[in-house]
Each structure stands twice: as structure tokens, then as C-alpha cells.
Write a protein that holds these residues in place. Structure first.
Motif, PDB file in Angstrom:
ATOM      1  N   GLU A 117       0.804  -1.218   0.000  1.00 25.58           N
ATOM      2  CA  GLU A 117       0.000   0.000   0.000  1.00 25.58           C
ATOM      3  C   GLU A 117       0.842   1.276   0.000  1.00 25.58           C
ATOM      4  OE1 GLU A 117      -2.368   0.329   3.559  1.00 25.58           O
ATOM      5  OE2 GLU A 117      -0.685  -0.143   4.854  1.00 25.58           O
ATOM      6  N   LEU A 118       2.155   1.139   0.214  1.00 25.07           N
ATOM      7  CA  LEU A 118       2.999   2.320   0.389  1.00 25.07           C
ATOM      8  C   LEU A 118       3.032   3.198  -0.859  1.00 25.07           C
ATOM      9  CD1 LEU A 118       6.015   0.744   2.328  1.00 25.07           C
ATOM     10  CD2 LEU A 118       4.030   1.944   3.265  1.00 25.07           C
ATOM     11  N   ALA A 119       3.217   2.574  -2.026  1.00 24.70           N
ATOM     12  CA  ALA A 119       3.365   3.360  -3.253  1.00 24.70           C
ATOM     13  C   ALA A 119       2.101   4.147  -3.581  1.00 24.70           C
ATOM     14  CB  ALA A 119       3.744   2.448  -4.420  1.00 24.70           C
ATOM     15  N   ILE A 120       0.934   3.507  -3.440  1.00 26.68           N
ATOM     16  CA  ILE A 120      -0.313   4.208  -3.793  1.00 26.68           C
ATOM     17  C   ILE A 120      -0.599   5.356  -2.830  1.00 26.68           C
ATOM     18  CG2 ILE A 120      -1.812   2.607  -2.510  1.00 26.68           C
ATOM     19  CD1 ILE A 120      -3.898   3.002  -4.696  1.00 26.68           C
ATOM     20  N   LEU A 121      -0.282   5.188  -1.546  1.00 28.60           N
ATOM     21  CA  LEU A 121      -0.485   6.280  -0.591  1.00 28.60           C
ATOM     22  C   LEU A 121       0.499   7.419  -0.845  1.00 28.60           C
ATOM     23  CD1 LEU A 121      -1.154   4.303   2.719  1.00 28.60           C
ATOM     24  CD2 LEU A 121      -2.799   5.639   1.394  1.00 28.60           C
ATOM     25  N   ALA A 122       1.757   7.069  -1.133  1.00 33.89           N
ATOM     26  CA  ALA A 122       2.755   8.110  -1.398  1.00 33.89           C
ATOM     27  C   ALA A 122       2.408   8.885  -2.669  1.00 33.89           C
ATOM     28  CB  ALA A 122       4.134   7.479  -1.522  1.00 33.89           C
ATOM     29  N   LYS A 123       1.954   8.163  -3.687  1.00 33.64           N
ATOM     30  CA  LYS A 123       1.579   8.798  -4.951  1.00 33.64           C
ATOM     31  C   LYS A 123       0.446   9.800  -4.755  1.00 33.64           C
ATOM     32  CE  LYS A 123      -0.058   7.630  -9.620  1.00 33.64           C
ATOM     33  NZ  LYS A 123      -0.481   6.522 -10.524  1.00 33.64           N
ATOM     34  N   ASN A 124      -0.430   9.519  -3.790  1.00 34.27           N
ATOM     35  CA  ASN A 124      -1.595  10.381  -3.553  1.00 34.27           C
ATOM     36  C   ASN A 124      -1.447  11.238  -2.294  1.00 34.27           C
ATOM     37  OD1 ASN A 124      -3.935   9.577  -5.562  1.00 34.27           O
ATOM     38  ND2 ASN A 124      -2.881   7.674  -4.998  1.00 34.27           N
TER      39      ASN A 124
ATOM     40  N   GLU B 107      -0.302  14.257  -1.868  1.00 38.17           N
ATOM     41  CA  GLU B 107      -0.776  15.637  -2.035  1.00 38.17           C
ATOM     42  C   GLU B 107      -2.297  15.693  -2.073  1.00 38.17           C
ATOM     43  OE1 GLU B 107       1.048  17.655  -5.265  1.00 38.17           O
ATOM     44  OE2 GLU B 107       3.089  17.425  -4.481  1.00 38.17           O
ATOM     45  N   LEU B 108      -2.914  14.707  -2.713  1.00 35.99           N
ATOM     46  CA  LEU B 108      -4.376  14.660  -2.746  1.00 35.99           C
ATOM     47  C   LEU B 108      -4.933  14.467  -1.338  1.00 35.99           C
ATOM     48  CD1 LEU B 108      -7.075  14.530  -4.275  1.00 35.99           C
ATOM     49  CD2 LEU B 108      -6.660  12.079  -4.647  1.00 35.99           C
ATOM     50  N   LEU B 109      -4.296  13.598  -0.567  1.00 40.54           N
ATOM     51  CA  LEU B 109      -4.715  13.405   0.829  1.00 40.54           C
ATOM     52  C   LEU B 109      -4.569  14.709   1.603  1.00 40.54           C
ATOM     53  CD1 LEU B 109      -2.995   9.944   1.448  1.00 40.54           C
ATOM     54  CD2 LEU B 109      -5.455  10.345   1.417  1.00 40.54           C
ATOM     55  N   ALA B 110      -3.423  15.379   1.432  1.00 44.22           N
ATOM     56  CA  ALA B 110      -3.184  16.634   2.154  1.00 44.22           C
ATOM     57  C   ALA B 110      -4.202  17.703   1.783  1.00 44.22           C
ATOM     58  CB  ALA B 110      -1.770  17.125   1.860  1.00 44.22           C
ATOM     59  N   ALA B 111      -4.628  17.710   0.506  1.00 38.81           N
ATOM     60  CA  ALA B 111      -5.636  18.685   0.072  1.00 38.81           C
ATOM     61  C   ALA B 111      -6.963  18.457   0.771  1.00 38.81           C
ATOM     62  CB  ALA B 111      -5.817  18.596  -1.444  1.00 38.81           C
ATOM     63  N   ASN B 112      -7.152  17.251   1.305  1.00 38.98           N
ATOM     64  CA  ASN B 112      -8.366  16.926   2.062  1.00 38.98           C
ATOM     65  C   ASN B 112      -8.087  16.872   3.571  1.00 38.98           C
ATOM     66  OD1 ASN B 112     -10.749  16.044   0.126  1.00 38.98           O
ATOM     67  ND2 ASN B 112      -8.837  15.345  -0.822  1.00 38.98           N
ATOM     68  N   ASN B 113      -7.006  17.565   3.980  1.00 39.35           N
ATOM     69  CA  ASN B 113      -6.629  17.675   5.405  1.00 39.35           C
ATOM     70  C   ASN B 113      -6.322  16.317   6.035  1.00 39.35           C
ATOM     71  OD1 ASN B 113      -6.977  20.568   5.501  1.00 39.35           O
ATOM     72  ND2 ASN B 113      -9.192  20.208   5.525  1.00 39.35           N
ATOM     73  N   ILE B 114      -5.716  15.429   5.254  1.00 39.08           N
ATOM     74  CA  ILE B 114      -5.330  14.103   5.739  1.00 39.08           C
ATOM     75  C   ILE B 114      -3.820  13.946   5.523  1.00 39.08           C
ATOM     76  CG2 ILE B 114      -5.669  11.621   5.536  1.00 39.08           C
ATOM     77  CD1 ILE B 114      -8.361  12.381   4.029  1.00 39.08           C
ATOM     78  N   GLN B 115      -3.095  13.681   6.596  1.00 38.20           N
ATOM     79  CA  GLN B 115      -1.668  13.439   6.501  1.00 38.20           C
ATOM     80  C   GLN B 115      -1.403  11.934   6.525  1.00 38.20           C
ATOM     81  OE1 GLN B 115       0.939  16.417   8.797  1.00 38.20           O
ATOM     82  NE2 GLN B 115      -0.893  16.281  10.056  1.00 38.20           N
ATOM     83  N   ALA B 116      -0.500  11.500   5.679  1.00 39.55           N
ATOM     84  CA  ALA B 116      -0.070  10.102   5.704  1.00 39.55           C
ATOM     85  C   ALA B 116       1.392  10.072   6.138  1.00 39.55           C
ATOM     86  CB  ALA B 116      -0.224   9.465   4.328  1.00 39.55           C
ATOM     87  N   VAL B 117       1.682   9.253   7.129  1.00 38.28           N
ATOM     88  CA  VAL B 117       3.069   9.095   7.573  1.00 38.28           C
ATOM     89  C   VAL B 117       3.719   8.118   6.605  1.00 38.28           C
ATOM     90  CG1 VAL B 117       4.594   8.505   9.487  1.00 38.28           C
ATOM     91  CG2 VAL B 117       2.346   9.497   9.947  1.00 38.28           C
TER      92      VAL B 117
END
Length: 322
Positions: free
Chosen positions: A84-91, A93-103
């Protein structure tokens, strides 16, 4: 802020660690879990609540994840598995635009870690010795075979005689023929490393692997040895690294020989030993990502010679109908 542990599976101890540390900040905050089949996930059953999500390969996966996070006040995602790491890293910025941070590490560093040949090049660039890779027409026995993109010790082989080799070993380009590092002479360690948002190393906990089951440490012990200073010297900064990384090394019993094996840019299955020893990475993640604090390096915060012996436990779900 609520937290989501993705692909939670059996990560009960990790989930409980985040629950414990999050409650210290805000008793009303919750730790959620997600999985493709959450009703059969021990960690999901332990979480404050859980979600069913599509397969990672499903094109709707990220949209579903973002929607669930927004509906449940989740602002922080903690991934747990390699795929799951690559798909989360790829997205990211999209997550951040929705106020979601991924470690999550950078896509570039994740790519290096996912390819065992590339991570070998990375180790060498940092001055860390690696096991020699043989060509398939010129090798020495015994040798170790593993896939360049493998995990959980799947599709690995210790080859002691030519009779053990098959056409599959020669025809599968992903299988690497590697110098065998003798377990009678070397100990294997998984090291839990913490990197802050800038990619600077803040802590190292070597864990000696005593018993391994399904690629995960079943019995291990913390060891304050030369690996701490060695990693501080060679891996003090990694561009694109953040949060918990697990790095595997072999260390010779009597000689100053250390080999780098691989890096997984996520929490490893054996991390709970480091947490219980005092290396509180969930707390540091919350301080960095929730409280926006700087993390001070602390290489002495954990207990040496702490033995972890794991066992199977039961989680009962009443009224289950399948």
C-alpha cells in the motif's frame, strides 16, 4: 484528530500503542482501522471502529479512503504493509488537500526499498556492505535465493547443492542468487529506525531475531550494540524517509563485519518490542504530525536486553453470521 491504521490485519499491538498515546493528548480521539475483510481482522476488532475498503488495486481505493476519513474526522493515516505504500505516497498531495496526513516516505525512496537490487545499490552508496549477487551461470554454494520484490520471506530458498536448483530458479528473473551469510557466524537484526519529517535519524533500536514465523519476529531481544553507532554513522539522514523504518542487518559474532539486507519504510511486525522497551515512535509521530513539534534525537530511551516471546491470543466476536 482521529487516526486510521490501514491494512490493519493482525497489528493489534501497534493499534493499541496508538490508542494509548492518542488518549493522552485527547481522550475523545479515536483510532480506526481498515481492511479488505475487517470482520476477520483482529486489529479491526480491537479498534475504536473499523471500515471495509476495496482492494489496493481497485481504482476507487483512494477515493473511498478519503471519503471515510472526511466522514469520521480522520486526519492521520498509518500504513502497515509494503503493497500500500506506493499508492499512498503517490496520492500524498491529494490526501493533504483533504486535510489528511499520511506518515509515508517519498515515492522515490519507497521504490528503492521495494526493489532489493536497488536497495543494495543504496546501501553501497552509504558505505554499507551487502551480500554479493551472483550471475545465474556463475555462483557459489551454499547460496540464498530471494525475489527482488518479495516480502514476508515468501519464495526464498537456501540452496546447499546443485540438485536443489530447478528450472524455476533459473527462469524467474526476479529471483536473486545471493552470497549466503552463514547464520552460524552472523546474527540477524531488525532495527527500528525513526526519521523526522526532514529525514534525520532520531533513534535506533536493534532487535535480534531469535525465532521468525511467516517472516515476522516471534521471539526477539533488544540489543544495544555497535549497530546503533554504525547506523548513526552511515544512515544519519535519508532523503524521503519519515516515521518508522525497519532495516535488516547481519552482524558477525566476533569480527567487525556488518551486512545491510533490506529496508521497509513502515512499522514492522516486531516493532511492539521496541515500543515496550521505551522507543515511543507513536508518541513522536503524534508530536510531529498533530502537535507540530520538533523531535529531539534520543538513542538511549529504550531498555537493553528486553526479551519478547509472542504467543497466540483469542479475540471473540459475538453474533458473527459470516
Amino acid at each position: 484528530m482521529n487516526i486510521l491504521i490501514t491494512s490493519a490485519g493482525r497489528r493489534v499491538s501497534l493499534l493499541r500503542a496508538f490508542q494509548k498515546e492518542l488518549k493522552k493528548i485527547n481522550p475523545k480521539s479515536q483510532v480506526f482501522a481498515s481492511d479488505m475483510n475487517p470482520s476477520l481482522s483482529a486489529a479491526c476488532q480491537t479498534a475504536d471502529a473499523y471500515f471495509e475498503v476495496p482492494r489496493l488495486s481497485d481504482p476507487t481505493y483512494i477515493d473511498v479512503l478519503i471519503d471515510l476519513c472526511k466522514k469520521n474526522g480522520i486526519g492521520l493515516i498509518i500504513p502497515t504493509i509494503d503493497t500500500e505504500l506506493a499508492i499512498l505516497a503517490k496520492n500524498k498531495e491529494l490526501l493533504a488537500a483533504n486535510n489528511i496526513q499520511a506518515v509515508i516516505a517519498s515515492t522515490d525512496f519507497i521504490g528503492k526499498c521495494r526493489d532489493k537490487r536497488v536497495i543494495h545499490d543504496f546501501f553501497e552508496s552509504k558505505g554499507i556492505a551487502i551480500a554479493k549477487e551472483y550471475s545465474k551461470d556463475n555462483f557459489e554454494l551454499p547460496m540464498f535465493i530471494k525475489p527482488s520484490d518479495g516480502s514476508r520471506s515468501v519464495d526464498t530458498y537456501l540452496i546447499r547443492s546443485k540438485e536443489e536448483l530447478t528450472d524455476y530458479h533459473f527462469q524467474n528473473d526476479k529471483l536473486m542468487f545471493l552470497e549466503y551469510i552463514d547464520h552460524d557466524k552472523f546474527d540477524e537484526f531488525t532495527c527500528d529506525l525513526y526519521y523526522d519529517k526532514k529525514g534525520d535519524l532520531k533513534c535506533v533500536v536493534p532487535r535480534k531475531r531469535i525465532v521468525v514465523r511467516d517472516g515476522e519476529v516471534n521471539t526477539g531481544v533488544t540489543a544495544r550494540n555497535e549497530l546503533v553507532d554504525y547506523i548513526k554513522e552511515h544512515l544519519s539522514t535519508i532523503e524521503g524517509a519519515t516515521g518508522c523504518l525497519t532495516a535488516q542487518f547481519f552482524k558477525h559474532h566476533t569480527e567487525p563485519k556488518i551486512y545491510g539486507i533490506e529496508i521497509n519504510p513502515r512499522f514492522g511486525g516486531g516493532y511492539p518490542l521496541s515500543y515496550l522497551a521505551g522507543a515511543n515512535y507513536p508518541k513522536w509521530i503524534l508530536e510531529e504530525y498533530v502537535s507540530d513539534k520538533e523531535i529531539e534525537a534520543d538513542f538511549d530511551c529504550w531498555e537493553d536486553d528486553l526479551l519478547m516471546i509472542r504467543y497466540d491470543d483469542e479475540i471473540l466476536v459475538h453474533g458473527y453470521k459470516g
